[in-house]
Enzyme design. Structure first.
Site, PDB file in Angstrom:
ATOM      1  N   SER A 107      79.938   3.822  22.685  1.00 49.42           N
ATOM      2  CA  SER A 107      80.560   4.893  23.482  1.00 49.42           C
ATOM      3  C   SER A 107      81.991   5.143  23.044  1.00 49.42           C
ATOM      4  CB  SER A 107      80.603   4.483  24.957  1.00 49.42           C
ATOM      5  OG  SER A 107      79.337   4.189  25.428  1.00 49.42           O
ATOM      6  N   ASN A 178      83.278  11.301  25.923  1.00 46.82           N
ATOM      7  CA  ASN A 178      84.163  10.471  26.747  1.00 46.82           C
ATOM      8  C   ASN A 178      85.617  10.923  26.711  1.00 46.82           C
ATOM      9  OD1 ASN A 178      82.418   8.670  28.062  1.00 46.82           O
ATOM     10  ND2 ASN A 178      82.000   7.696  26.097  1.00 46.82           N
TER      11      ASN A 178
HETATM   12  N1  NAD Z   1      75.327   2.159  29.810  1.00 44.39           N
HETATM   13  C1  NAD Z   1      75.599   3.432  29.498  1.00 44.39           C
HETATM   14  O1  NAD Z   1      75.623   4.324  30.363  1.00 44.39           O
HETATM   15  C2  NAD Z   1      75.855   3.808  28.053  1.00 44.39           C
HETATM   16  C3  NAD Z   1      75.802   5.168  27.696  1.00 44.39           C
HETATM   17  C4  NAD Z   1      75.990   5.524  26.348  1.00 44.39           C
HETATM   18  C5  NAD Z   1      76.246   4.535  25.413  1.00 44.39           C
HETATM   19  N2  NAD Z   1      76.310   3.218  25.794  1.00 44.39           N
HETATM   20  C6  NAD Z   1      76.569   2.218  24.747  1.00 44.39           C
HETATM   21  O2  NAD Z   1      75.334   1.555  24.479  1.00 44.39           O
HETATM   22  C7  NAD Z   1      75.578   0.194  24.116  1.00 44.39           C
HETATM   23  C8  NAD Z   1      74.792  -0.714  25.024  1.00 44.39           C
HETATM   24  O3  NAD Z   1      75.153  -0.449  26.356  1.00 44.39           O
HETATM   25  P1  NAD Z   1      74.377  -1.121  27.592  1.00 44.39           P
HETATM   26  O4  NAD Z   1      74.996  -0.562  28.824  1.00 44.39           O
HETATM   27  O5  NAD Z   1      72.911  -1.005  27.389  1.00 44.39           O
HETATM   28  O6  NAD Z   1      74.830  -2.653  27.389  1.00 44.39           O
HETATM   29  P2  NAD Z   1      74.233  -4.008  28.015  1.00 44.39           P
HETATM   30  O7  NAD Z   1      75.354  -4.982  27.920  1.00 44.39           O
HETATM   31  O8  NAD Z   1      73.579  -3.721  29.332  1.00 44.39           O
HETATM   32  O9  NAD Z   1      73.051  -4.404  27.026  1.00 44.39           O
HETATM   33  C9  NAD Z   1      73.320  -4.855  25.734  1.00 44.39           C
HETATM   34  C10 NAD Z   1      72.207  -5.742  25.238  1.00 44.39           C
HETATM   35  O10 NAD Z   1      72.622  -6.221  23.953  1.00 44.39           O
HETATM   36  C11 NAD Z   1      72.157  -7.539  23.811  1.00 44.39           C
HETATM   37  N3  NAD Z   1      72.900  -8.229  22.762  1.00 44.39           N
HETATM   38  C12 NAD Z   1      74.097  -8.852  22.852  1.00 44.39           C
HETATM   39  N4  NAD Z   1      74.426  -9.385  21.654  1.00 44.39           N
HETATM   40  C13 NAD Z   1      73.426  -9.089  20.789  1.00 44.39           C
HETATM   41  C14 NAD Z   1      73.190  -9.370  19.416  1.00 44.39           C
HETATM   42  N5  NAD Z   1      74.042 -10.074  18.700  1.00 44.39           N
HETATM   43  N6  NAD Z   1      72.046  -8.914  18.858  1.00 44.39           N
HETATM   44  C15 NAD Z   1      71.158  -8.206  19.590  1.00 44.39           C
HETATM   45  N7  NAD Z   1      71.330  -7.904  20.890  1.00 44.39           N
HETATM   46  C16 NAD Z   1      72.451  -8.345  21.483  1.00 44.39           C
HETATM   47  C17 NAD Z   1      72.333  -8.150  25.211  1.00 44.39           C
HETATM   48  O11 NAD Z   1      71.520  -9.302  25.379  1.00 44.39           O
HETATM   49  C18 NAD Z   1      71.927  -6.974  26.109  1.00 44.39           C
HETATM   50  O12 NAD Z   1      70.548  -7.020  26.420  1.00 44.39           O
HETATM   51  C19 NAD Z   1      77.088   0.006  24.166  1.00 44.39           C
HETATM   52  O13 NAD Z   1      77.629   0.214  22.888  1.00 44.39           O
HETATM   53  C20 NAD Z   1      77.533   1.118  25.122  1.00 44.39           C
HETATM   54  O14 NAD Z   1      78.866   1.531  24.874  1.00 44.39           O
HETATM   55  C21 NAD Z   1      76.108   2.841  27.079  1.00 44.39           C
END
Ligand code: NAD
Length: 285
Positions: A107, A178
């Site tokens: 993001s 954003n």
């Molecule tokens: N949540 C939102 O609304 C949203 C919207 C757009 C973009 N994003 C982006 O998407 C990405 C993920 O967001 P999220 O909210 O799903 O995060 P989250 O923290 O809920 O999920 C992330 C996942 O990544 C896994 N993880 C951690 N380290 C890892 C590794 N080394 N290898 C593989 N998997 C690993 C974790 O176990 C977890 O299941 C971020 O970059 C965030 O900025 C989030």
């Protein structure tokens, strides 16, 4: 986000390997995908056969090297942490085939910075899906400094294949989504902080006056107040402009562990099983 991204790719006929370091997260993701597919079947937008085809298109893996070794495209969606993402991109670069495009759903982290730790910066690109992924139409495609134009065209075509609407932007802090959304959320929090209006009034003005489906304070709770704070810090540091400085109330709430829906309280309080919007007791008049 990872389960939503896997869901839309698999639903549109792509063979997907869902990777997470934790097996429990993979099982949770498959259960979530199953539930979301059931909802589509109930609505009549998907058949039972399409649901099972979608699930059959998804494999899982707990190691990056194994998961990416035959990939044509990887969409990284791990936790928003620079050190972690740089490390994952080094691992993916070492294990993915040479032609493989490495995309990130970040993001706020610079695509150019992520690309710089790989030996293929021209094949690194931002593919920013919105939450919830199966529902939201936009894919914000972010070209880093070295991203090849042909890679951008491929990602644009794939986004369309997923039934999404791609928009291409350049790599500057906050990209477009954003950079515009977070100052609006911050201004809503500043308005609350200064006593201009209450939580319900601020959200109602923006919902009914601007036809936003959700007010900015409710949206901040949904995104996570820690996530909003971290993106505002990226904008503030990246542009060096005080207009992006996060409101002290937002900083205090995050410090106090009031992170929004995921922690049970932010501007509103959240009770499992209830969809009622109840203003947090901290902001009741
Ligand atoms: N949540 C939102 O609304 C949203 C919207 C757009 C973009 N994003 C982006 O998407 C990405 C993920 O967001 P999220 O909210 O799903 O995060 P989250 O923290 O809920 O999920 C992330 C996942 O990544 C896994 N993880 C951690 N380290 C890892 C590794 N080394 N290898 C593989 N998997 C690993 C974790 O176990 C977890 O299941 C971020 O970059 C965030 O900025 C989030």
């Amino acid at each position: 986000m990872g389960n939503g991204i896997a869901h839309v790719f698999a639903q549109h006929g792509f063979q997907v390997t869902l990777i997470d370091v934790q097996e429990a997260q993979l099982q949770k993701a498959l259960a979530t995908i199953g539930k979301n597919l059931d909802r589509q079947v109930a609505k009549g937008t998907l058949t039972e056969a399409q649901k099972s085809d979608t699930l059959n298109n998804i494999r899982t893996s707990t190691t990056v090297a194994e998961g990416v070794k035959n990939a044509d495209l990887v969409v990284e969606a791990a936790t928003e942490n620079v050190t972690l993402k740089l490390d994952i991109f080094k691992q993916m670069d070492a294990s993915a085939p040479e032609h493989c495009i490495l995309a990130t759903n970040t993001s706020s982290i610079s695509i150019t910075r992520i690309a710089a730790v790989t030996k293929r910066p021209s094949k690194v690109i931002g593919m920013h899906f919105m939450n919830p992924v199966p529902v939201m139409k936009l894919v914000e495609i972010i070209h880093g400094y070295a991203t090849d134009a042909a890679v951008g065209e491929t990602i644009t075509a794939i986004s369309k294949q997923l039934g999404k609407v791609p928009c291409t932007v350049n790599d500057y802090p906050g990209f477009i989504a954003n950079r515009i959304l977070m100052p609006m959320i911050n201004e809503a929090i500043i308005s609350l902080f200064e006593g201009v209006a209450g939580v319900e009034e601020i959200d109602t003005v923006m919902k009914l006056g601007m036809a936003h489906p959700m007010g900015p304070l409710q949206l901040a709770d949904f995104i996570g107040l820690d996530v909003c704070l971290s993106i505002l810090n990226v904008l503030h540091e990246g542009f060096g402009n005080p207009k992006y400085a996060p409101c002290p109330l937002l900083v205090n709430m995050v410090t106090a562990g009031k992170l929004g829906a995921k922690s049970g309280e932010g501007f509103y309080t959240y009770t499992a099983g209830s969809k009622d919007l109840v203003v947090s007791s901290s902001f009741k008049k």
